[in-house]
Enzyme design. Structure first.
Site, PDB file in Angstrom:
ATOM      1  CG  HIS A 160      -1.692  -1.382   1.532  1.00  0.00           C
ATOM      2  ND1 HIS A 160      -2.873  -1.477   0.872  1.00  0.00           N
ATOM      3  CD2 HIS A 160      -1.357  -2.419   2.073  1.00  0.00           C
ATOM      4  CE1 HIS A 160      -3.114  -2.890   1.381  1.00  0.00           C
ATOM      5  NE2 HIS A 160      -2.277  -3.298   1.936  1.00  0.00           N
ATOM      6  CB  SER A 267      13.890  21.003 -13.127  1.00  0.00           C
ATOM      7  OG  SER A 267      13.189  21.962 -13.094  1.00  0.00           O
TER       8      SER A 267
END
Length: 462
Positions: A160, A267
Site C-alpha cells: 500500500h 529541470s
C-alpha cells in the site's frame, strides 16, 4: 536549393514521434514502404513461379524480368497510379508492370489484394517479433545481473506504499523479472503461432490448389491473429509501466536512480533536480501500447462474413505503432537497467527509521527466552512504541524506540542482544536463496537462445 527545400518540408508536416524521435532503425525499416512493397514484389514472383510449376503458360523470361526489378520501385509513379485508381495494390501492379512489360500480363494473376497485403503483414509481424525478442532478452539479462548483485542487500518493503517487512533489492528486481519472463514466453508463442495466409482467392476457397499454412481463411486471415500479437505487446506494456513506476517511486526516496548523464538537465527551473525522465518516458509510451490493444479487439469483432474493408486503415496504424512503441520501450528500459544506481546508505537509513517497530516481536521473544512474561513484555513494548510513534508523527523527530528500550530497566536482560536482534539481515528470510534459485532455474535458461546477441549496448539519442 531543392535539397534544402525538400529537407525543410519535414518541418511543415506532422511526423509520428515514434519514428522521427525514438524508434530503432531496424523496426522503422520493418514497417517502411520499401520493406512492404519489395515484399509484395517477392510474393508476386513466388506466385508466378508456383503457377508456372502448376502448368500455367508463364515463361522463364517473365520470371527473370520480375526478379531483375524486384527492388527498383518508382514510388512517385505508384503514388500517381493510386490517386487515379484509388487502389493501392493495383497501383503497384501497374508500377511493377511498367518496368516488366514482358511479365505484365501475368503479374498478380489469379490473386486477390490480400495475397500480397495479408501475407506481407504476417511477415512484418514475424520480423517485428524477431527484433523485439533479443531486446527483451537483453533487458532480462541486465536486470538478472542487477538482482544477483543485490540479492542480499536488505531494503524496506512496501505494501500500500506503506513501510512493511524487509525484502532485498535483488528480490524486488526478481518480481520485475518474473513478469518480463512471462512476456518473453508470450511474445515467443505469438511469434511461433503465426502462419502464412497463402494463396486462396477472393473468399478463401482456394480455387488455385496451393498448399498453405492457415487451413481456412476468409478473404483475409482471421483478425484474431492481430489480437493475439498485440495482446502480448500490450501485456509487455503493463509490465514495463509497473517496473518503471517502481523505479520512479524509489527515485523519490533516493534509494535507486536511473542513469543520469554528466550534462543532463533535470529541470529548467530547479538545477538540483535529477528527474527519472527515462522511466517516465517508458510509462508514457507503455500507456499508449496498452491503449492500442482496443484496436484489434474491435476490428476482429466487426469483420462481417468473409471480410470488410473497415479493418484496413485501422491496421495501418495499430500494427506498426504497437511494434514501434514496444521497440522504443525495450531500448529505453535496457538503457535504464544497464545503469541503475543504488544508494545503500540511504536504504540503510530508511531501514533504521522503521526497523525498531518491526523488531518488537523479536524483542518480546528474546525477553521470554530470558525468563520474562510475554504479556507483560508486550504491554511494555506497546507503550514505548506509542510514545516513539508520537515523536515521529507529532514532533517530526526520529524513531527513538530503541533508546526507550535501552533506557527501561525491564529490558536489561537482553540489552547485549539488541545489535543482533536489530541486524537487518535477520529480517529478510530466504530472499537471497529465492533470487539465486529463480535466476538459475527460470531466468538464465530462457536467455540461452539469445546469447549471441547479448553484447549490444543501447545509447539513447534522446
Amino acid at each position: 536549393h531543392c535539397h534544402l527545400s525538400a529537407r525543410g518540408m519535414h518541418h511543415n508536416m506532422y511526423r509520428s514521434p515514434l519514428v522521427s524521435r525514438y524508434a530503432s532503425k531496424e523496426m522503422a525499416y520493418n514497417f517502411s514502404d520499401r520493406k512492404k512493397f519489395t515484399t509484395w514484389r517477392k510474393l508476386w514472383i513466388y506466385l508466378a513461379k508456383a503457377e508456372k510449376a502448376l502448368g500455367l503458360p508463364i515463361t522463364d523470361a517473365q520470371v527473370l524480368e520480375m526478379e531483375s526489378h524486384e527492388k527498383d520501385i518508382d514510388f512517385a509513379m505508384a503514388a500517381d497510379e493510386e490517386r487515379k485508381l484509388r487502389h493501392d495494390v493495383m497501383a503497384h501492379v501497374h508500377t511493377f508492370a511498367h518496368c516488366c512489360p514482358t511479365a505484365a500480363p501475368i503479374i498478380h494473376l489469379g490473386a486477390t489484394s490480400c495475397y500480397v497485403g495479408d501475407n506481407t503483414d504476417l511477415i512484418m509481424l514475424r520480423d517485428g517479433f524477431d527484433i523485439l525478442l533479443p531486446k527483451l532478452a537483453r533487458v532480462i539479462d541486465r536486470l538478472a545481473n542487477f538482482a544477483e548483485k543485490y540479492a542480499d542487500l536488505p531494503t524496506l518493503g512496501f505494501t500500500h506504499y506503506q513501510p512493511a517487512q524487509l525484502t532485498t533489492v535483488g528480490k524486488r528486481a526478481c518480481l520485475w523479472l518474473q513478469d518480463l519472463a512471462m512476456d518473453m514466453r508470450n511474445l515467443q508463442r505469438a511469434r511461433d503461432d503465426l502462419r502464412f495466409r497463402g494463396v486462396k482467392g477472393t473468399t478463401g476457397t482456394q480455387i488455385i490448389n496451393k498448399l498453405t499454412s492457415y487451413l481456412v481463411t476468409g478473404q483475409t486471415y482471421s483478425r484474431k491473429v492481430d489480437v493475439d500479437c498485440l495482446s502480448s505487446l500490450a501485456s509487455l506494456g503493463a509490465t514495463v509501466h509497473k517496473i518503471c513506476t517502481d523505479i520512479r517511486l524509489l527515485a523519490n526516496l533516493k534509494e535507486i536512480e536511473e542513469p543520469f548523464e554528466k550534462e543532463q538537465i533535470g529541470s529548467s527551473a530547479m538545477p538540483y533536480k535529477r528527474n527519472p525522465m527515462r522511466a517516465e518516458r517508458c510509462c508514457s509510451l507503455a500507456r499508449h501500447l496498452v491503449a492500442l490493444m482496443s484496436d484489434p479487439l474491435q476490428t476482429a469483432s466487426v469483420q462481417w462474413l468473409e471480410r470488410t474493408l473497415d479493418d484496413s486503415a485501422n491496421r495501418r496504424i495499430s500494427l506498426p505503432e504497437s511494434f514501434l512503441t514496444a521497440d522504443i520501450i525495450l531500448s529505453t528500459l535496457q538503457n535504464i537497467t544497464e545503469g541503475l544506481v543504488v544508494y545503500p546508505k540511504v536504504i540503510e537509513r530508511h531501514i533504521r527509521h522503521e526497523l525498531p517497530f518491526m523488531a518488537t516481536e523479536n524483542i518480546i521473544m528474546a525477553m521470554v527466552k530470558a525468563g520474562g512474561n510475554r504479556q507483560d513484555c508486550h504491554e511494555k513494548i506497546r507503550v514505548l512504541s506509542q510514545e516513539a510513534a508520537a515523536v515521529v508523527k507529532q514532533e517530526g523527530g526520529d524513531n527513538d524506540l530503541l533508546a526507550r528500550v535501552q533506557g527501561d530497566p525491564y529490558f536489561a536482560p537482553i540489552l547485549g542482544q539488541l545489535d543482533t536482534i536489530l541486524d537487518p539481515k535477520t529480517f529478510i528470510g530466504r530472499a537471497p536463496q529465492q533470487v539465486s534459485r529463480f535466476l538459475s532455474e527460470e531466468v538464465r535458461p530462457q536467455l540461452e537462445p539469445y546469447k549471441a546477441k547479448m553484447d549490444v549496448k543501447i545509447e539513447l539519442e534522446l
